[in-house]
Design an enzyme around this catalytic site. Structure first.
Site, short mmCIF file in Angstrom:
data_model
loop_
_atom_site.label_atom_id
_atom_site.label_comp_id
_atom_site.label_asym_id
_atom_site.label_seq_id
_atom_site.Cartn_x
_atom_site.Cartn_y
_atom_site.Cartn_z
CD GLU A 114 -3.90 -0.67 4.07
OE1 GLU A 114 -3.89 -1.89 4.33
OE2 GLU A 114 -4.84 -0.12 3.47
CG HIS B 1 -0.28 -5.57 4.27
ND1 HIS B 1 -1.43 -4.88 3.94
CD2 HIS B 1 0.26 -4.93 5.35
CE1 HIS B 1 -1.59 -3.88 4.79
NE2 HIS B 1 -0.57 -3.89 5.66
CG HIS C 9 -1.74 -1.23 1.36
ND1 HIS C 9 -3.04 -1.27 0.91
CD2 HIS C 9 -1.46 -2.49 1.82
CE1 HIS C 9 -3.53 -2.49 1.12
NE2 HIS C 9 -2.58 -3.25 1.66
CB THR D 210 -6.69 -2.96 5.09
OG1 THR D 210 -5.93 -3.36 3.94
CG2 THR D 210 -5.97 -3.35 6.36
CB THR D 211 -9.03 -4.12 0.35
OG1 THR D 211 -8.71 -5.51 0.29
CG2 THR D 211 -7.75 -3.30 0.33
N1 LIG Z 1 -4.58 -5.54 2.88
S1 LIG Z 1 -4.75 -6.97 3.58
O1 LIG Z 1 -3.45 -7.59 3.80
O2 LIG Z 1 -5.55 -6.79 4.79
C1 LIG Z 1 -5.66 -8.04 2.52
C2 LIG Z 1 -5.21 -9.34 2.29
C3 LIG Z 1 -5.94 -10.20 1.47
C4 LIG Z 1 -7.12 -9.73 0.89
B1 LIG Z 1 -7.93 -10.68 -0.01
O3 LIG Z 1 -7.50 -11.95 -0.25
O4 LIG Z 1 -9.10 -10.26 -0.58
C5 LIG Z 1 -7.57 -8.42 1.11
C6 LIG Z 1 -6.83 -7.57 1.94
ZN LIG Z 2 -2.73 -5.06 2.42
#
Ligand SMILES: NS(=O)(=O)c1ccc(B(O)O)cc1
Ligand SMILES: [Zn+2]
Length: 236
Positions: A96, A109, A86, A174-175
């Site tokens: 984040e 991440h 990010h 976080t998405t």
């Molecule tokens: N940004 S995050 O690491 O929280 C994360 C990881 C995986 C997914 B996903 O597999 O949709 C979404 C966000």
């Molecule tokens: Zn992430």
């Protein structure tokens, strides 16, 4: 559209264990029972690197426990599935998680899943102890105008800071879909990157080649969410 409207399609966005959060170090509780984390990435086999429209993602083969994170707050080994980043816009910050209100230029991440308890990543992603995401801050050095350089896929092993001291708390993706399924482990020590490396992210586009207007991919970070009484623990 962005984070402020996610709750319309994903009501969990206003849940009790959302991520990221602002980490206030002197308000975290040191837990001597929290052991060190171990990263067994020696046989990490990356498959591809993709611009998935909201980040750049490197995916890994995960048929067995060849690349796992274990220890710390985790009761099982968690298998590496992908890593992504990010970041912010021109020079501005893009991490984040924040530390006492301060954000870093970017955040890496490393996403892992609990293959001991769940059969697939998808199933783990909806379970409260299904995922473990290792967050690593990227700090910018020499924020000068970078030139264009080719971008080598990161090998996560070489990207780690010297200290694996961390904060840990129960949170979420976080998405969207924002599932509250993540045991977050955020390293205290950032790694240092150059503006050149970070500049490469900004070359990535949110738009596909079929679209005419080219929207630069930047500011793909969710702002900190309410702690809602959660404890953030600190390793030694
Ligand atoms: N940004 S995050 O690491 O929280 C994360 C990881 C995986 C997914 B996903 O597999 O949709 C979404 C966000
Ligand atoms: Zn992430």
């Amino acid at each position: 559209a962005g984070p402020p409207v996610w709750h319309k399609n994903y009501p969990v966005a206003q849940g009790n264990r959302q991520s990221p959060i602002d980490i206030i170090p002197h308000q975290t509780s040191h837990d001597p029972g929290l052991g060190p984390i171990t990263l067994n990435y020696d046989q990490c086999t990356s498959i591809n690197i993709t611009n998935n429209g909201h980040s750049v993602v490197v995916e890994f083969e995960d048929p067995d426990d060849r690349s796992v994170i274990l220890g710390g707050p985790l009761d099982n080994p968690y298998r590496l599935k992908q890593f992504h980043f990010h970041w912010g816009g021109k020079g501005c910050h893009g991490s984040e998680h924040t530390v006492s209100g301060n954000s870093y230029a970017s955040e890496l991440h490393l996403v892992h899943w609990n293959a001991v308890k769940y059969k697939t990543f998808g199933e783990a992603a909806t379970a409260p102890d299904g995922l473990a995401v290792l967050g690593i801050f990227l700090e910018l050095l020499f924020p000068l105008q970078g030139s264009v350089t080719d971008f080598k896929a990161f090998n996560p092993k070489c990207l780690l800071p010297s200290s694996l001291h961390y904060w840990t708390y129960l949170g979420s993706l976080t998405t969207p879909p924002l599932h509250e399924s993540v045991i977050w482990i955020v390293l205290k020590e950032p790694i240092i990157v150059s503006e050149k490396q970070l500049g490469k992210f900004r070359m990535l586009l949110f738009t596909g080649e079929e679209e005419d207007e080219r929207i630069r991919m930047e500011n793909n970070f969710r702002p900190p969410q309410p702690l809602k009484g959660r404890k953030v623990r600190s390793s030694n």
